[in-house]
Enzyme design. Structure first.
Site, mmCIF file in Angstrom:
data_model
loop_
_atom_site.group_PDB
_atom_site.id
_atom_site.type_symbol
_atom_site.label_atom_id
_atom_site.label_comp_id
_atom_site.label_asym_id
_atom_site.label_seq_id
_atom_site.Cartn_x
_atom_site.Cartn_y
_atom_site.Cartn_z
ATOM 1 N N HIS A 194 5.198 -0.658 1.515
ATOM 2 C CA HIS A 194 3.609 -0.262 1.514
ATOM 3 C C HIS A 194 3.608 1.022 2.150
ATOM 4 O O HIS A 194 4.177 1.214 3.040
ATOM 5 C CB HIS A 194 2.993 -1.480 2.699
ATOM 6 C CG HIS A 194 2.732 -2.503 1.950
ATOM 7 N ND1 HIS A 194 3.564 -3.504 1.590
ATOM 8 C CD2 HIS A 194 1.548 -3.351 1.924
ATOM 9 C CE1 HIS A 194 2.957 -4.613 1.075
ATOM 10 N NE2 HIS A 194 1.741 -4.688 1.442
ATOM 11 N N GLU A 197 -1.802 3.196 2.096
ATOM 12 C CA GLU A 197 -3.122 2.360 2.500
ATOM 13 C C GLU A 197 -3.802 2.755 3.388
ATOM 14 O O GLU A 197 -4.946 3.441 3.073
ATOM 15 C CB GLU A 197 -2.472 0.760 2.934
ATOM 16 C CG GLU A 197 -3.527 -0.209 2.879
ATOM 17 C CD GLU A 197 -2.987 -1.436 3.392
ATOM 18 O OE1 GLU A 197 -1.960 -1.574 3.730
ATOM 19 O OE2 GLU A 197 -3.742 -2.503 2.970
ATOM 20 N N ASP A 275 -2.817 -8.750 -3.640
ATOM 21 C CA ASP A 275 -2.614 -8.731 -2.064
ATOM 22 C C ASP A 275 -2.444 -9.805 -1.163
ATOM 23 O O ASP A 275 -1.499 -10.587 -1.113
ATOM 24 C CB ASP A 275 -3.392 -7.577 -1.437
ATOM 25 C CG ASP A 275 -2.438 -6.821 -0.274
ATOM 26 O OD1 ASP A 275 -1.375 -7.063 -0.058
ATOM 27 O OD2 ASP A 275 -3.317 -6.043 0.421
#
Ligand code: HPA
Ligand code: ZN
Length: 332
Positions: A194, A197, A275
């Site tokens: 990730h 974000e 997600d």
């Protein structure tokens, strides 16, 4: 458009299995396992799902996961999601799981993975859904703890395709996990993380340069760095974007301002994913529908997102080509 999306063959590449825990199952498991949760009713739980940041979500998400105890619980959780896949015409999934969320409260690594894999195998036999598992390290914890988790996973290595990095991004850059990712890569795991974000574009660059990831999860903030944009395009590094997640966690104020279509038009390998669907108000098709509407996507844009979902997957080339051909033939 709804029916076009519904029947389109799709893959999902950014899905946390703990994020598929629906309030009804949370209640059932809390009762069965005698675990206290701070909600009176299912409606009460749904009301609590108002977030203003990634952290405000993570606090509730980790608390929810505490109801999962036995192999059967992990089986039921995973099977419920796979039934959704069947319903939504998702033919292939690459699923994250967070072993530390469970091992840190005394649940054995084997309990988690045996439950999840049991459901994955069953769904492949019954529905033909193919899948891979990606083990995510919690970035708010130390690299030593991630290494310990990697070691714990080795007896189950044949069940796990890759490693990822999730949880609180700000203040926990990819550079903190360079060593464990190198070890994972040496052990034959694919690497993803990730990045971008809530963290800025430097997190994406670090994930590529220091962790040698082959995909970026989210990547919304890549536009801050023009050179990075060109690199993502030239190397066709996939972004697993998550529209409803980004909206609910206020990464974007309105999906009309979401950069997914702009990134797609620039030539990036963009995919759309859900997600944590139980927390963000929609599974994969609802994510596709939301951006189709807000960003005025054409059927060709939607088809491209579905093709990209297979292109960006860890499937072998021949299998990918077979799925992509199916999408090219798809008419509606
Ligand atoms: N970001 C970071 N960690 C997470 C997420 C996310 O979107 N979902 C579940 N864990
Ligand atoms: Zn995620």
């Amino acid at each position: 458009m709804k029916y076009f999306i519904q029947n389109l063959p799709k893959a999902e590449l950014h899905l946390h299995i703990e994020g598929t825990l629906e309030p009804e199952l949370m209640f059932r498991l809390a009762k069965k396992n005698s675990i206290k949760i701070p909600y009176k009713s299912v409606e009460n739980v749904k009301k609590a799902y108002e977030f203003d940041s990634l952290q405000s979500f993570l606090d509730i998400y980790y608390a929810g996961a505490s109801v999962l105890k036995t192999k059967e619980d992990f089986y039921d959780l995973t099977m419920a999601y796979l039934l959704k896949c069947k319903e939504q015409n998702i033919l292939h999934v690459e699923i994250f799981f967070d072993p530390q969320t469970h091992t840190n409260r005394g649940i054995a690594f084997g309990t988690v993975i045996e439950g999840v894999v049991g459901a994955l195998n069953n769904a492949q036999e019954r529905f033909g859904i193919t899948s891979f598992l990606i083990m995510s390290f919690l970035r708010h914890l130390s690299e030593e703890e991630a290494i310990k988790t990697l070691m714990e996973s080795l007896p189950y290595k044949h069940f796990i395709k890759g490693v990822g990095l999730d949880s609180s991004e700000l203040g926990n850059p990819p550079s903190k996990f360079q060593k464990v990712f190198q070890m994972a890569q040496n052990a034959g795991f694919k690497c993803v993380a990730h990045a971008g974000e809530e963290g800025d574009s430097s997190y994406i660059k670090e994930a590529l340069d220091l962790l040698h990831v082959s995909r970026i999860d989210h990547g919304v903030r890549c536009e801050e760095d023009k050179q990075l944009m060109q690199r993502l395009k030239d190397d066709q590094i996939p972004l697993t974007m998550c529209p409803l997640s980004n909206l609910k966690l206020k990464v974007v104020d309105d999906l009309k301002n979401y950069n997914l279509k702009r990134l797609l038009d620039f030539g990036l390998l963009v995919t759309a994913n859900s997600d944590d669907p139980a927390y963000f108000g929609g599974y994969l098709n609802e994510n596709y529908e939301a951006i189709a509407k807000s960003l005025n996507l054409s059927k060709d844009d939607i088809r491209t997102l579905a093709i990209n979902s297979f292109k960006a997957s860890f499937l072998d080339k021949e299998v990918k080509d077979k799925y992509i051909e199916k999408i090219c033939q798809y008419q509606m």
